[in-house]
Design a protein around this motif. Sequence first.
Motif, PDB file in Angstrom:
ATOM      1  N   ILE A 102      17.717 -52.549  21.909  1.00 32.48           N
ATOM      2  CA  ILE A 102      16.552 -52.794  21.049  1.00 32.48           C
ATOM      3  C   ILE A 102      16.891 -52.390  19.604  1.00 32.48           C
ATOM      4  CG2 ILE A 102      14.112 -52.200  20.648  1.00 32.48           C
ATOM      5  CD1 ILE A 102      14.711 -53.926  23.161  1.00 32.48           C
ATOM      6  N   SER A 103      17.527 -51.211  19.497  1.00 34.42           N
ATOM      7  CA  SER A 103      17.981 -50.790  18.148  1.00 34.42           C
ATOM      8  C   SER A 103      19.152 -49.841  18.298  1.00 34.42           C
ATOM      9  CB  SER A 103      16.836 -50.106  17.399  1.00 34.42           C
ATOM     10  OG  SER A 103      16.416 -48.972  18.099  1.00 34.42           O
ATOM     11  N   MET A 104      19.906 -49.673  17.242  1.00 31.65           N
ATOM     12  CA  MET A 104      21.039 -48.756  17.255  1.00 31.65           C
ATOM     13  C   MET A 104      20.947 -47.877  16.022  1.00 31.65           C
ATOM     14  SD  MET A 104      24.342 -50.608  18.807  1.00 31.65           S
ATOM     15  CE  MET A 104      25.167 -49.056  19.003  1.00 31.65           C
ATOM     16  N   GLY A 145      27.287 -32.401  20.911  1.00 36.39           N
ATOM     17  CA  GLY A 145      28.507 -32.751  21.630  1.00 36.39           C
ATOM     18  C   GLY A 145      28.277 -33.211  23.065  1.00 36.39           C
ATOM     19  N   GLU A 146      27.020 -33.553  23.405  1.00 38.96           N
ATOM     20  CA  GLU A 146      26.752 -33.995  24.786  1.00 38.96           C
ATOM     21  C   GLU A 146      26.262 -35.436  24.823  1.00 38.96           C
ATOM     22  OE1 GLU A 146      23.823 -31.514  26.571  1.00 38.96           O
ATOM     23  OE2 GLU A 146      25.080 -29.708  26.313  1.00 38.96           O
ATOM     24  N   ASN A 147      26.700 -36.123  25.843  1.00 36.37           N
ATOM     25  CA  ASN A 147      26.116 -37.447  26.084  1.00 36.37           C
ATOM     26  C   ASN A 147      24.683 -37.196  26.568  1.00 36.37           C
ATOM     27  OD1 ASN A 147      28.549 -38.557  25.526  1.00 36.37           O
ATOM     28  ND2 ASN A 147      28.931 -39.361  27.609  1.00 36.37           N
ATOM     29  N   ALA A 148      23.742 -37.992  26.103  1.00 42.25           N
ATOM     30  CA  ALA A 148      22.360 -37.735  26.507  1.00 42.25           C
ATOM     31  C   ALA A 148      21.581 -39.032  26.700  1.00 42.25           C
ATOM     32  CB  ALA A 148      21.673 -36.881  25.450  1.00 42.25           C
ATOM     33  N   VAL A 149      20.583 -38.919  27.555  1.00 42.96           N
ATOM     34  CA  VAL A 149      19.650 -40.039  27.768  1.00 42.96           C
ATOM     35  C   VAL A 149      18.263 -39.456  27.543  1.00 42.96           C
ATOM     36  CG1 VAL A 149      18.724 -41.705  29.432  1.00 42.96           C
ATOM     37  CG2 VAL A 149      21.144 -41.127  29.492  1.00 42.96           C
ATOM     38  N   SER A 150      17.488 -40.107  26.719  1.00 39.41           N
ATOM     39  CA  SER A 150      16.178 -39.539  26.401  1.00 39.41           C
ATOM     40  C   SER A 150      15.171 -39.817  27.517  1.00 39.41           C
ATOM     41  CB  SER A 150      15.654 -40.160  25.108  1.00 39.41           C
ATOM     42  OG  SER A 150      15.160 -41.462  25.397  1.00 39.41           O
ATOM     43  N   LYS A 151      14.072 -39.114  27.373  1.00 40.81           N
ATOM     44  CA  LYS A 151      12.977 -39.446  28.264  1.00 40.81           C
ATOM     45  C   LYS A 151      12.392 -40.779  27.821  1.00 40.81           C
ATOM     46  CE  LYS A 151      11.770 -34.720  29.327  1.00 40.81           C
ATOM     47  NZ  LYS A 151      10.842 -33.639  29.068  1.00 40.81           N
ATOM     48  N   VAL A 152      11.572 -41.362  28.687  1.00 48.28           N
ATOM     49  CA  VAL A 152      10.983 -42.669  28.365  1.00 48.28           C
ATOM     50  C   VAL A 152       9.848 -42.452  27.372  1.00 48.28           C
ATOM     51  CG1 VAL A 152       9.811 -44.676  29.347  1.00 48.28           C
ATOM     52  CG2 VAL A 152      11.614 -43.515  30.637  1.00 48.28           C
ATOM     53  N   PHE A 153       9.733 -43.345  26.430  1.00 44.75           N
ATOM     54  CA  PHE A 153       8.647 -43.201  25.436  1.00 44.75           C
ATOM     55  C   PHE A 153       8.116 -44.584  25.075  1.00 44.75           C
ATOM     56  CE2 PHE A 153      12.714 -43.361  23.282  1.00 44.75           C
ATOM     57  CZ  PHE A 153      12.553 -44.345  22.313  1.00 44.75           C
ATOM     58  N   GLU A 154       6.920 -44.536  24.508  1.00 45.36           N
ATOM     59  CA  GLU A 154       6.259 -45.769  24.094  1.00 45.36           C
ATOM     60  C   GLU A 154       6.735 -46.076  22.670  1.00 45.36           C
ATOM     61  OE1 GLU A 154       4.204 -48.548  25.908  1.00 45.36           O
ATOM     62  OE2 GLU A 154       3.911 -46.523  26.764  1.00 45.36           O
ATOM     63  N   SER A 155       7.313 -47.246  22.461  1.00 41.54           N
ATOM     64  CA  SER A 155       7.859 -47.553  21.134  1.00 41.54           C
ATOM     65  C   SER A 155       6.757 -47.998  20.168  1.00 41.54           C
ATOM     66  CB  SER A 155       8.901 -48.664  21.272  1.00 41.54           C
ATOM     67  OG  SER A 155       9.176 -49.210  20.026  1.00 41.54           O
ATOM     68  N   LYS A 156       6.901 -47.590  18.933  1.00 42.96           N
ATOM     69  CA  LYS A 156       5.912 -48.010  17.927  1.00 42.96           C
ATOM     70  C   LYS A 156       6.215 -49.427  17.466  1.00 42.96           C
ATOM     71  CE  LYS A 156       5.200 -43.357  16.204  1.00 42.96           C
ATOM     72  NZ  LYS A 156       5.852 -42.405  15.301  1.00 42.96           N
ATOM     73  N   VAL A 157       7.491 -49.744  17.475  1.00 38.75           N
ATOM     74  CA  VAL A 157       7.913 -51.046  16.935  1.00 38.75           C
ATOM     75  C   VAL A 157       7.935 -52.087  18.051  1.00 38.75           C
ATOM     76  CG1 VAL A 157       9.734 -52.234  15.646  1.00 38.75           C
ATOM     77  CG2 VAL A 157       9.392 -49.761  15.338  1.00 38.75           C
ATOM     78  N   ASP A 159       7.124 -53.528  21.660  1.00 43.68           N
ATOM     79  CA  ASP A 159       5.962 -53.455  22.544  1.00 43.68           C
ATOM     80  C   ASP A 159       6.422 -53.128  23.956  1.00 43.68           C
ATOM     81  OD1 ASP A 159       3.520 -53.623  23.622  1.00 43.68           O
ATOM     82  OD2 ASP A 159       3.495 -55.834  23.778  1.00 43.68           O
ATOM     83  N   GLY A 160       6.465 -51.862  24.268  1.00 49.43           N
ATOM     84  CA  GLY A 160       6.860 -51.470  25.614  1.00 49.43           C
ATOM     85  C   GLY A 160       7.535 -50.128  25.621  1.00 49.43           C
ATOM     86  N   THR A 184      15.402 -51.063  26.729  1.00 48.63           N
ATOM     87  CA  THR A 184      14.110 -51.236  27.438  1.00 48.63           C
ATOM     88  C   THR A 184      14.262 -50.664  28.843  1.00 48.63           C
ATOM     89  OG1 THR A 184      14.830 -53.316  28.333  1.00 48.63           O
ATOM     90  CG2 THR A 184      13.634 -53.409  26.253  1.00 48.63           C
ATOM     91  N   LEU A 185      13.145 -50.681  29.536  1.00 46.26           N
ATOM     92  CA  LEU A 185      13.191 -50.166  30.933  1.00 46.26           C
ATOM     93  C   LEU A 185      13.586 -51.259  31.913  1.00 46.26           C
ATOM     94  CD1 LEU A 185      10.155 -47.762  31.217  1.00 46.26           C
ATOM     95  CD2 LEU A 185      12.562 -47.191  31.429  1.00 46.26           C
TER      96      LEU A 185
END
Length: 750
Positions: A102-104, A145-157, A159-160, A184-185
Amino acid sequence: MDEKKLQKQLIRITAITVLSSIILTLIGFGIWGYTIKSAYEVKHTQLKVEAVEYKARILKQMDKNMQILTTLSKAYEISTITDEPERLEKSLMATNSANDFISMIYMDKSGVGIMHTPGFGTWDNVTLDECNEYSAEAIESALQGENAVSKVFESKVYDGKLFVYAVPVYKNNEVVGALAASDTLDIFKDISNGNVIMNGSGYIHLINSEGEFLVRSQNSIVQEMYNTIYEGRILSDETKERIDSALKKGISVSGEYTYSGEKCHFYIEPLGINSWFLFCSNKVSDSIFFASNILTAFGGIMLVFVIVVNILLYSGWRIFNKNTKSLIKIAYSDPLTGAENTARFDHDFQIIQSERKKFSTVAINIHNFKGINDLFGKNKGDYVLCYIKKIIDENLKDGEFFCRDTADLFYILMLDTDEAVITKRIRKIIDYISKASLAYGEYSYELSLYAGVAIGGDREKALVAMQSIKNTHHTDIAFYNHNMHDALRRKNSIESQMYPALQNREFKLFLQPKFDIKNNRLIGAEALVRWQNLNGSYRYPNEFIPLFEENGFCIKLDMYMVERACEQIKEWIDSGITPIPISVNQSKLLFSDFNYPENLMHILDKYNVSPSLITLEILEGVANNNLERLNQQINALHEKGFKISMDDFGSGYSSLNMLYQLKIDELKLDRGFMRKAAKEDEERRKVILEQIISFAHKLDITTVAEGIEVQEDKDMMLSLNCDFGQGYFYDKPMCAKEFSEKYMKNKQSD
Ligand code: C2E
Ligand code: MG
Ligand code: MG
């Protein structure tokens, strides 16, 4: 038929049927239970396996995305691209569009970066604060210095819902920045779309360690939109505790819960990222149904089969049991009185014998039962039989039994052997039965019974004893002895010979002359039968006539003797001799046959003999029966032209009154009158004879004195005005040929 054996067999068949049904049902239930349990376990294992597989799929996808970022990070490490904003922007744009992120974003150590979102453009100097809270957390982790995956969140930009991957970017082994990409999920699309696992019977959700739903299946078993799995009191407290503990530890856990009355099972598998867990669940019934639908159908068929077999067996058993019981009843009982029959008696008798018990067999019968039937009708006769059954039944001791044979013949097995005791018991029974006297108009008819007893003997012997007193009214109980058997043997022998004897003309016509007492003129003859044996010797009537009276053969013999008499008369006539009338003795049985006069005429016509030449002698006993009926028959015989003579008058219970009532032609005074009485009674004898003779004359009945043996007898009968005489004084009975030679030669007509 052995009832006990049959009953044992029945019990065995029933036991086998019931036992095999129980075993079959238990086996059925066992298989059923085992199958259900196996299906449940298989499905549960499958639930786990599929959850793990699903997890692997997700992780693989996430790993792939992470790999893309790591590769890009490596490229940034060995180049100066992070220092050249334009190249950096292009690089982010290219990677973004190639991988559908979706974005980088690239953010340097100071927390400032560049972000590209296709369709929205590129932002410079984006700070961490401007980022979504969860993505900022992931980027910070990468900067650490860690690979990470965020929690799921509602995007402002967008839709989803989104989440972010973040990896560190190194230079000279030091983290200089972080590269992140939001996605996306779609990766959890199967979950959110409510797509199912386990071929459609299970659902999967993504939860965190607090039990909160991160991604919730749209088709969840639990319909309510709860935020956590703990809400709604669906899980038991014990299950909640177990889950909570497992989630905290990050390990898998499984169990069951009930929703809307349906049992469900669940499996929670840690994803290994962000304390995320896959919560998989399915309905037990569904799973079992799907897993064992073939078995269910088969089981159903089996169950129906077992039920049908059991129903068939049961109804078959019932029919068999019922039929057997009714067959046994028919085979062993007397339908009229409900007493047992001789088959049953003999069966029980054998048991008594085999047990070596002391016993006696009693045969009991009513005098003249046929007369009761004739007089009162069959229904009354049946009532009498039922009454006898009841009385015997009430007078039996424990272990004793009885049966009805044919007609009024009953047998009792008594467990007594003392003559006096048995006599007392039988007399009690007879007395009870006799009390049931039958009413006939204003008269009452008292039942009279007689019995035969065989101590330790069987029915046959008891019957022999009973028959020995059949015709004697003075004795009512007889005990068996060997002589009785000899008499029976003689009787059987005669009965087996009588028919061939008649065929072979062994019955011979003997004649005894009858004379006019006043002038000694021959006035007739009496036909007397003699049974000539093959060796030439003779049997006299008293040896066989009473038996023939009893078994009915007399009817045949008497008609035969009438024919022989006619034959003789015809022979005289054919020889030119003036015939004399012949008196023929006739059984009382004949007088109850309506065809009797006609049958007689048949014989007379055959020999062309006039009925006036035949006198029919009947015993005074005939009159004991229906007088009216007897007179009808006498009238019919008179009409044909026969004469009727009453034989042996005075030997029984005849009365002068009867003489008046019966329309007879001749009276034969019993030879008992000839026997001299004691001096003081002599006068009485003469008075009685005189009265009878004079009374007979007044009624136009001629008199014949039987048994005139001596001159004195003849003189007395002459003095009493008796008409005719017969007896040894005149002549003995002789064969017809001798008679003709002696008496008929001089009667040659001119
Ligand atoms: P019943 O009709 O009274 O016959 C007379 C019986 O007295 C005959 O015996 C005869 O032999 C016997 N008798 C004749 N005169 C004298 C005498 O002076 N003294 C004595 N003591 N006896 C005399 P039988 O022939 O033995 O017959 C006996 C009875 O058998 C007959 O008695 C009759 O009732 C019956 N009977 C004979 N023949 C026939 C027959 O063909 N049919 C039937 N139904 N009965 C028969
Ligand atoms: Mg006679
Ligand atoms: Mg007589």
